[in-house]
Write a protein that holds these residues in place. Structure first.
Motif, mmCIF file in Angstrom:
data_model
loop_
_atom_site.group_PDB
_atom_site.id
_atom_site.type_symbol
_atom_site.label_atom_id
_atom_site.label_comp_id
_atom_site.label_asym_id
_atom_site.label_seq_id
_atom_site.Cartn_x
_atom_site.Cartn_y
_atom_site.Cartn_z
ATOM 1 N N UNK A 516 1.263 25.026 61.064
ATOM 2 C CA UNK A 516 -0.376 25.609 60.773
ATOM 3 C C UNK A 516 -0.952 26.421 61.664
ATOM 4 N N UNK A 517 -0.855 27.557 61.674
ATOM 5 C CA UNK A 517 -1.411 28.528 62.734
ATOM 6 C C UNK A 517 -2.679 29.344 62.203
ATOM 7 N N UNK A 518 -3.491 29.557 63.181
ATOM 8 C CA UNK A 518 -4.829 29.829 62.833
ATOM 9 C C UNK A 518 -4.868 31.051 63.630
ATOM 10 N N UNK A 519 -4.357 32.296 63.150
ATOM 11 C CA UNK A 519 -4.257 33.564 63.627
ATOM 12 C C UNK A 519 -5.733 34.177 63.423
ATOM 13 N N UNK A 520 -6.014 35.411 64.329
ATOM 14 C CA UNK A 520 -7.035 36.195 64.143
ATOM 15 C C UNK A 520 -6.544 37.558 64.549
ATOM 16 N N UNK A 521 -7.553 38.541 64.626
ATOM 17 C CA UNK A 521 -7.334 39.932 64.910
ATOM 18 C C UNK A 521 -6.590 39.906 66.667
ATOM 19 N N UNK A 522 -7.084 39.082 67.261
ATOM 20 C CA UNK A 522 -6.517 38.965 68.598
ATOM 21 C C UNK A 522 -5.338 38.241 68.748
ATOM 22 N N UNK A 523 -4.350 38.629 69.594
ATOM 23 C CA UNK A 523 -3.063 38.208 69.775
ATOM 24 C C UNK A 523 -3.085 36.715 70.228
ATOM 25 N N UNK A 524 -2.398 35.586 69.743
ATOM 26 C CA UNK A 524 -2.179 34.339 70.195
ATOM 27 C C UNK A 524 -0.925 34.008 70.603
ATOM 28 N N UNK A 525 -0.594 32.922 71.113
ATOM 29 C CA UNK A 525 0.648 32.675 71.451
ATOM 30 C C UNK A 525 1.046 30.929 71.637
ATOM 31 N N UNK A 526 2.182 30.887 71.185
ATOM 32 C CA UNK A 526 2.459 29.286 71.683
ATOM 33 C C UNK A 526 4.184 29.485 72.263
ATOM 34 N N UNK A 527 4.382 28.513 72.740
ATOM 35 C CA UNK A 527 5.742 28.348 73.408
ATOM 36 C C UNK A 527 6.707 27.825 72.324
ATOM 37 N N UNK A 528 7.901 28.174 72.322
ATOM 38 C CA UNK A 528 8.778 27.789 71.144
ATOM 39 C C UNK A 528 10.105 27.571 72.057
ATOM 40 N N UNK A 529 11.043 26.626 71.448
ATOM 41 C CA UNK A 529 12.350 26.461 71.981
ATOM 42 C C UNK A 529 13.357 26.567 71.159
ATOM 43 N N UNK A 530 13.197 26.897 69.939
ATOM 44 C CA UNK A 530 14.300 27.084 68.782
ATOM 45 C C UNK A 530 14.764 28.271 69.200
ATOM 46 N N UNK A 531 16.081 28.533 69.150
ATOM 47 C CA UNK A 531 16.778 29.967 69.339
ATOM 48 C C UNK A 531 16.728 30.803 68.179
ATOM 49 N N UNK A 532 16.267 30.180 66.745
ATOM 50 C CA UNK A 532 16.125 31.010 65.831
ATOM 51 C C UNK A 532 14.535 31.045 65.484
ATOM 52 N N UNK A 533 13.955 31.019 66.471
ATOM 53 C CA UNK A 533 12.408 30.981 66.211
ATOM 54 C C UNK A 533 11.755 32.683 65.678
ATOM 55 N N UNK A 534 12.801 33.472 65.881
ATOM 56 C CA UNK A 534 12.350 34.822 65.702
ATOM 57 C C UNK A 534 12.440 35.035 63.935
ATOM 58 N N UNK A 535 13.303 33.958 63.435
ATOM 59 C CA UNK A 535 13.566 34.101 61.935
ATOM 60 C C UNK A 535 12.616 33.254 61.213
ATOM 61 N N UNK A 536 11.452 33.251 61.727
ATOM 62 C CA UNK A 536 10.282 32.370 61.085
ATOM 63 C C UNK A 536 10.129 33.073 59.572
ATOM 64 N N UNK A 537 9.380 32.337 58.834
ATOM 65 C CA UNK A 537 8.857 33.097 57.524
ATOM 66 C C UNK A 537 7.531 32.263 57.124
ATOM 67 N N UNK A 538 6.872 33.207 56.537
ATOM 68 C CA UNK A 538 5.306 32.644 56.183
ATOM 69 C C UNK A 538 5.564 31.892 54.808
ATOM 70 N N UNK A 539 4.916 30.870 54.629
ATOM 71 C CA UNK A 539 4.715 30.108 53.168
ATOM 72 C C UNK A 539 4.441 31.186 52.338
ATOM 73 N N UNK A 540 5.151 31.353 51.117
ATOM 74 C CA UNK A 540 4.983 32.438 50.258
ATOM 75 C C UNK A 540 3.683 32.361 49.545
ATOM 76 N N UNK A 541 3.333 31.088 49.379
ATOM 77 C CA UNK A 541 1.883 30.678 48.608
ATOM 78 C C UNK A 541 0.733 31.381 49.263
ATOM 79 N N UNK A 542 1.021 31.912 50.311
ATOM 80 C CA UNK A 542 -0.301 32.767 50.991
ATOM 81 C C UNK A 542 0.094 34.199 50.476
ATOM 82 N N UNK A 543 -0.668 34.925 50.147
ATOM 83 C CA UNK A 543 -0.471 36.485 49.543
ATOM 84 C C UNK A 543 -0.747 37.134 50.721
#
Length: 550
Positions: A516-543
């Motif tokens: 569960x992320x809390x984005x704003x208009x400003x860029x935020x970041x977190x550290x990831x270790x999964x080699x497939x992190x770039x394949x993330x997908x947004x929960x499609x229940x969010x329009x």
């Protein structure tokens, strides 16, 4: 909501600029002007005779009202080409001037605050015939498949004053109403509420007197006259025994008995999610009509040809919409959202249509499970055009984009995903119908109520989906390092949003699971270790949409 004296339309805060030119007539129709604001409708006593020979009507309406403040001029609405014959108070004829579709009546006696008074308006003429009800409203005089007369009215948006004189302003509903309709024999009229009497007249006509004991918005008042048959059922519901009455054309009885079996499970579903049906005293009726349908309170208009889906089609493209009859589901949902909770201004019609659209997903969920309900709502997004904002200008009887249906419904589906607590979400839907029971509301009141019970400030979410044509974009990028097995930085933010947009969102990051992320208009970041992190997908229940950027 009244307009500024200069006649400028009030625009919802945060909306795209409305460049539509609104007229003096629009202001008279859509605003609570000085000749309306001083009186509150208590009761309408409507009597209308329909003449088939020349498609004319004649009748009178007794308008009983409570005086809120001193005044001597009253605005009563009746649309051209209908004609007022006379207006009477205390057996004295009143003078009036016509300004388009509005009549300004000079009252002879002082109007003292707190008093209850009545003005009776006598009228006649040939009402506007709609070319394509319910979208192009008014009367319709077609014939059934046997060539017999069939009469109906539908006038949402256009206004009830297209066929009867009243205070045609959504924020003021009568506490109750008589609807006495006289039609030629052997036609049967079915209107709102319960049938109190049937009077055979010597001239070959019959007067059907219906009575609504509850507040009713004026565009819901209806005439449906045809060669009807009648059968009934009942629901042991949350508020006791609810009578269910069905009025198909006589040659459709067997087909209607099969198709209308959907009403019982539908009502149980909606009572579970929305609370008790709001009109136990006035019954639930489903009336076959020559037009597609309308949410006429306690007399739902039905013209879906006894087909599942929307005239046999599934608006979601998933196939799920073919499991039930669209008109029965959508129009019945309006008994809660639209009739029980009624918008004070046409600009807030999303309160009616977004919730009714969302109710389609709720019924799919009741029938086929939560994932099916979600799939239906997500599929319905294909109908979103983003042509203009859902909320237009206030005070001029303006209608926003048709996106108030699928986009508004998906906004509510998104809010449910934000809350992520089905019990709380159900409490909110039921709470709306209890807190605003039998009331007119502003869209902001509904928004604030949902935010309050959700304990989440959803104001930016409502502003985004209702007042702009933009869909939020979840933009993200992943820094270097993952390919070499080192941690990397996932950066993300919201783009294409209103200022201050801060909607939380769930994303699935392969190898890390749901976050569960809390984005704003400003860029935020977190550290990831999964080699497939770039394949993330947004929960499609969010329009929203997602976009990977460099």
């Amino acid at each position: 909501m009244s307009l500024l004296a200069a006649g400028l339309a009030l625009v919802s805060i945060g909306s795209a600029q409305d460049t539509t030119h609104y007229t003096h007539a629009d202001t008279l129709r859509g605003s609570n002007g000085p000749a309306r604001a001083w009186w509150d409708v208590q009761f309408y006593d409507l009597h209308t005779r329909v003449n088939l020979q020349d498609s004319s009507i004649v009748g009178w309406n007794g308008i009983t009202y409570r005086v809120l403040q001193k005044a001597r001029e009253m605005q009563i609405d009746l649309q051209q080409p209908l004609v007022v014959d006379s207006m009477v108070q205390d057996r004295r004829t009143l003078t009036y001037r016509r300004d388009g579709n509005a009549f300004f009546v000079t009252l002879r006696s002082a109007q003292r605050p707190g008093e209850v008074r009545t003005v009776t308006v006598w009228y006649h003429g040939k009402p506007r015939v709609g070319r394509r009800l319910p979208w192009d409203g008014g009367f319709t005089f077609p014939t059934d498949s046997l060539g017999r007369p069939w009469i109906a009215t539908a006038n949402e948006g256009l206004g009830a004053s297209v066929w009867w004189p009243n205070k045609d302003y959504l924020a003021d509903e009568p506490d109750s109403q008589r609807i006495a309709i006289t039609v030629p024999d052997p036609l049967v009229d079915v209107s709102n509420g319960r049938l109190r009497s049937t009077t055979k007249n010597r001239d070959g006509t019959t007067t059907y007197e219906w009575f609504v004991t509850s507040p009713i918005n004026n565009y819901d008042v209806t005439i449906n006259a045809g060669h009807y048959a009648h059968f009934s059922d009942s629901l042991n519901g949350e508020a006791g025994r609810l009578t269910l009455d069905f009025w198909p054309l006589d040659y459709h009885v067997d087909t209607a008995r099969r198709q209308f079996q959907q009403v019982l499970p539908l009502m149980r579903c909606f009572e579970h999610w929305f609370g008790p049906y709001p009109w136990y005293a006035d019954s639930y009726k489903l009336v076959e009509t020559p037009h597609l349908g309308m949410e006429h309170q306690s007399a739902v208009a039905y013209g879906n040809h006894f087909l599942n889906g929307y005239l046999g089609r599934d608006l979601s493209g998933t196939g799920l919409g073919l499991q039930w009859d669209f008109i029965i589901v959508h129009e019945s949902a309006h008994e809660w959202f639209g009739n029980n909770i009624s918008a004070q201004d046409h600009a807030d019609m999303w309160v009616h249509e977004s919730f009714a659209n969302y109710a389609e997903g709720i019924y799919t969920e009741c029938r086929l499970g939560k994932s099916a309900g979600a799939a239906y709502m997500i599929g319905a997004r294909r109908g979103v055009r983003n042509d203009r904002p859902v909320v237009p200008s206030f005070g001029v009887n303006a209608q926003g984009s048709g996106d108030m249906y699928p986009k508004g419904g998906n906004m509510l589906h998104t809010i449910r995903a934000i809350i992520d607590d089905d019990a709380k979400w159900r409490d909110i839907l039921r709470g709306l119908n209890q807190h605003f029971r039998h009331q007119t509301v502003t869209g902001k009141e509904v928004q604030d109520f949902i935010s309050s019970l959700a304990v989440v400030d959803l104001s930016k979410v409502f502003a985004q989906y209702l007042t702009t044509t933009k869909i939020p974009v979840f933009e993200y990028r992943v820094g270097e390092g993952l390919e070499a097995g080192r941690p990397a930085t996932l950066s993300y933010h919201w783009a294409n949003v209103v200022p201050g947009f801060d909607m939380p969102v769930r994303v699935n990051i392969p190898g890390l699971g749901t976050q569960l992320l809390h984005p704003t208009e400003a860029w935020q970041s977190l550290q990831v270790t999964s080699p497939r992190a770039a394949e993330l997908s947004v929960d499609e229940n969010f329009y929203v949409t997602q976009s990977r950027v460099p």
